[in-house]
Design a protein around this motif. Structure first.
Motif, mmCIF file in Angstrom:
data_model
loop_
_atom_site.group_PDB
_atom_site.id
_atom_site.type_symbol
_atom_site.label_atom_id
_atom_site.label_comp_id
_atom_site.label_asym_id
_atom_site.label_seq_id
_atom_site.Cartn_x
_atom_site.Cartn_y
_atom_site.Cartn_z
ATOM 1 N N MET A 185 112.420 79.612 23.222
ATOM 2 C CA MET A 185 112.454 78.763 24.563
ATOM 3 C C MET A 185 112.372 79.748 25.801
ATOM 4 O O MET A 185 112.957 80.717 25.705
ATOM 5 C CB MET A 185 114.011 78.051 24.482
ATOM 6 C CG MET A 185 114.265 77.332 25.990
ATOM 7 S SD MET A 185 116.051 76.747 26.209
ATOM 8 C CE MET A 185 116.644 78.270 26.518
ATOM 9 N N THR A 186 111.474 79.295 26.433
ATOM 10 C CA THR A 186 111.201 80.009 27.697
ATOM 11 C C THR A 186 112.465 79.681 28.738
ATOM 12 O O THR A 186 112.504 78.638 29.019
ATOM 13 C CB THR A 186 110.070 79.745 28.294
ATOM 14 O OG1 THR A 186 109.137 80.202 27.350
ATOM 15 C CG2 THR A 186 109.663 80.615 29.498
ATOM 16 N N GLU A 187 112.813 80.758 29.476
ATOM 17 C CA GLU A 187 113.852 80.377 30.295
ATOM 18 C C GLU A 187 113.415 79.448 31.412
ATOM 19 O O GLU A 187 112.146 79.710 31.887
ATOM 20 C CB GLU A 187 114.221 81.965 31.236
ATOM 21 C CG GLU A 187 115.417 82.690 30.406
ATOM 22 C CD GLU A 187 116.638 81.727 30.464
ATOM 23 O OE1 GLU A 187 117.016 81.014 31.508
ATOM 24 O OE2 GLU A 187 117.446 81.939 29.359
ATOM 25 N N LEU A 224 110.517 85.295 26.022
ATOM 26 C CA LEU A 224 111.855 85.329 26.537
ATOM 27 C C LEU A 224 112.163 85.083 27.942
ATOM 28 O O LEU A 224 113.115 84.148 28.438
ATOM 29 C CB LEU A 224 112.678 86.920 26.375
ATOM 30 C CG LEU A 224 113.994 86.863 26.559
ATOM 31 C CD1 LEU A 224 114.973 86.306 25.342
ATOM 32 C CD2 LEU A 224 114.332 88.457 26.685
ATOM 33 N N PHE A 225 111.217 85.491 28.630
ATOM 34 C CA PHE A 225 111.313 85.317 30.523
ATOM 35 C C PHE A 225 110.290 84.402 31.041
ATOM 36 O O PHE A 225 110.292 84.187 32.148
ATOM 37 C CB PHE A 225 111.113 86.739 30.887
ATOM 38 C CG PHE A 225 112.496 87.354 30.735
ATOM 39 C CD1 PHE A 225 113.684 87.112 30.665
ATOM 40 C CD2 PHE A 225 112.533 88.898 30.522
ATOM 41 C CE1 PHE A 225 114.906 87.673 30.522
ATOM 42 C CE2 PHE A 225 113.718 89.774 30.411
ATOM 43 C CZ PHE A 225 114.846 89.047 30.336
ATOM 44 N N GLY A 282 115.668 86.184 42.780
ATOM 45 C CA GLY A 282 116.356 85.120 42.931
ATOM 46 C C GLY A 282 115.779 84.055 41.715
ATOM 47 O O GLY A 282 116.053 82.857 41.800
ATOM 48 N N VAL A 283 114.895 84.451 40.815
ATOM 49 C CA VAL A 283 114.341 83.757 39.919
ATOM 50 C C VAL A 283 114.647 84.066 38.289
ATOM 51 O O VAL A 283 114.813 85.499 38.306
ATOM 52 C CB VAL A 283 112.798 83.370 40.078
ATOM 53 C CG1 VAL A 283 112.234 82.486 38.802
ATOM 54 C CG2 VAL A 283 112.491 82.794 41.629
ATOM 55 N N CYS A 284 115.086 83.175 37.434
ATOM 56 C CA CYS A 284 115.243 83.605 36.113
ATOM 57 C C CYS A 284 113.967 84.630 35.529
ATOM 58 O O CYS A 284 112.716 84.160 35.809
ATOM 59 C CB CYS A 284 115.486 82.429 35.168
ATOM 60 S SG CYS A 284 117.198 81.379 35.504
ATOM 61 N N ARG A 298 118.183 83.951 21.946
ATOM 62 C CA ARG A 298 116.968 83.904 21.589
ATOM 63 C C ARG A 298 116.122 85.114 21.545
ATOM 64 O O ARG A 298 115.286 85.460 20.870
ATOM 65 C CB ARG A 298 116.164 83.217 23.024
ATOM 66 C CG ARG A 298 114.631 83.098 23.166
ATOM 67 C CD ARG A 298 114.248 82.328 22.008
ATOM 68 N NE ARG A 298 112.714 81.688 22.095
ATOM 69 C CZ ARG A 298 111.761 81.632 20.934
ATOM 70 N NH1 ARG A 298 112.341 81.894 20.018
ATOM 71 N NH2 ARG A 298 110.576 81.476 21.147
ATOM 72 N N ALA A 299 116.713 86.226 22.276
ATOM 73 C CA ALA A 299 116.270 87.597 22.047
ATOM 74 C C ALA A 299 116.313 88.096 20.569
ATOM 75 O O ALA A 299 115.535 88.703 20.093
ATOM 76 C CB ALA A 299 117.079 88.708 22.870
#
Length: 266
Positions: A1-3, A42-43, A145-147, A228-229
């Motif tokens: 799952m991507t953040e 991940l990100f 300010g962003v995941c 997820r990692a």
């Protein structure tokens, strides 16, 4: 799952970071393609080629903004795999000289990174590695300010007293210490803003790492990101705890580079 990335607090910038501000984070690894795959999953990072004064190098992007870099270590270099913060400077050569005069060492540079800027890689007197960046065309991290973006950098070291003096002299920080008999912590400020921390942890430092900088990345759910990692080949290094930034978990990627993920409380 991507953040999932939200817009609350999002800040994109094309301005130069103030001197002394951590302005970029970079990771040097042996296998670039698997590493990119890990952080993409991940990100949600995308990648584009960057300047290559030290070998193959890519920049990670979110929503078109550059947020981090990944490069390949030369095959004959057996160095720790670690995220490294770069601290802004108006004159990297002068800052490198100041590092040396204050008891640190300069291991790489100063050298030009094509038209992007000029850099050096140094160690403080306790052995923690950090970069120095003099921006030209590349101003550094372009989104906060962003995941999936860096939210904080913290030096884990033996004690704050001596090394805090080093960073104050080299970069001109003002400092705010935590007054506590059992918590050795100093916050570094630039122009009245907190930009980084120094945490004295004594002999609880990992023997295989010693003093080192830790990068925190913002996420929406630290627990799910840590899970997820692990699914992607990494592992949890330190279980969750609550910090001033939020819920934090330290993880490692498949090559062993440690970083912390933090999600806001509430």
């Amino acid at each position: 799952m991507t953040e999932t990335r939200g817009s609350a607090g999002l800040s994109g910038t094309t301005r130069r970071h103030a001197p002394g501000t951590p302005c970029w984070v970079s990771l040097m690894v042996h296998a670039m393609t698997p590493t990119q795959d890990f952080y993409r999953a991940l990100f949600g990072w995308e990648f584009q080629p960057g300047p290559q004064p030290l070998g193959p190098y890519v920049r990670a992007l979110l929503d078109g903004y550059e947020v981090a870099g990944i490069g390949r270590l030369p095959p004959d270099r057996h160095l720790p795999i670690a995220w490294t913060p770069y601290i802004g400077s108006d004159d990297v050569d002068a800052t490198a000289e100041q590092v040396r005069s204050c008891g640190g060492t300069v291991g790489v540079g100063p050298l030009d990174a094509a038209e992007a800027g000029r850099l050096a890689i140094a160690c403080d007197p306790a052995g923690a590695v950090f970069g120095i960046w003099q921006a030209a065309r590349h101003l550094g991290t372009g989104l906060t300010g962003v995941c999936g973006t860096p939210v904080w950098n913290e030096l884990l070291t033996y004690d704050t007293a001596g090394v805090a003096q080093f960073y104050r002299t080299v970069f001109g920080y003002t400092q705010e210490a935590v007054v506590s008999p059992d918590f050795d912590y100093v916050t570094l400020h630039v122009e009245g803003r907190p930009v980084a921390g120094i945490h004295g942890v004594g002999h609880t430092l990992p023997r295989d790492r010693g003093a080192h900088w830790m990068t925190y990345f913002q996420v929406s759910d630290a627990d799910r990101t840590a899970e997820r990692a692990a699914e992607l080949g990494g592992h949890v290094v330190r279980a969750q705890c609550t910090t001033a930034l939020g819920r934090m978990i330290t993880v490692a990627d498949p090559e062993g580079a440690t970083f912390s993920v933090v999600s806001p409380l509430g």
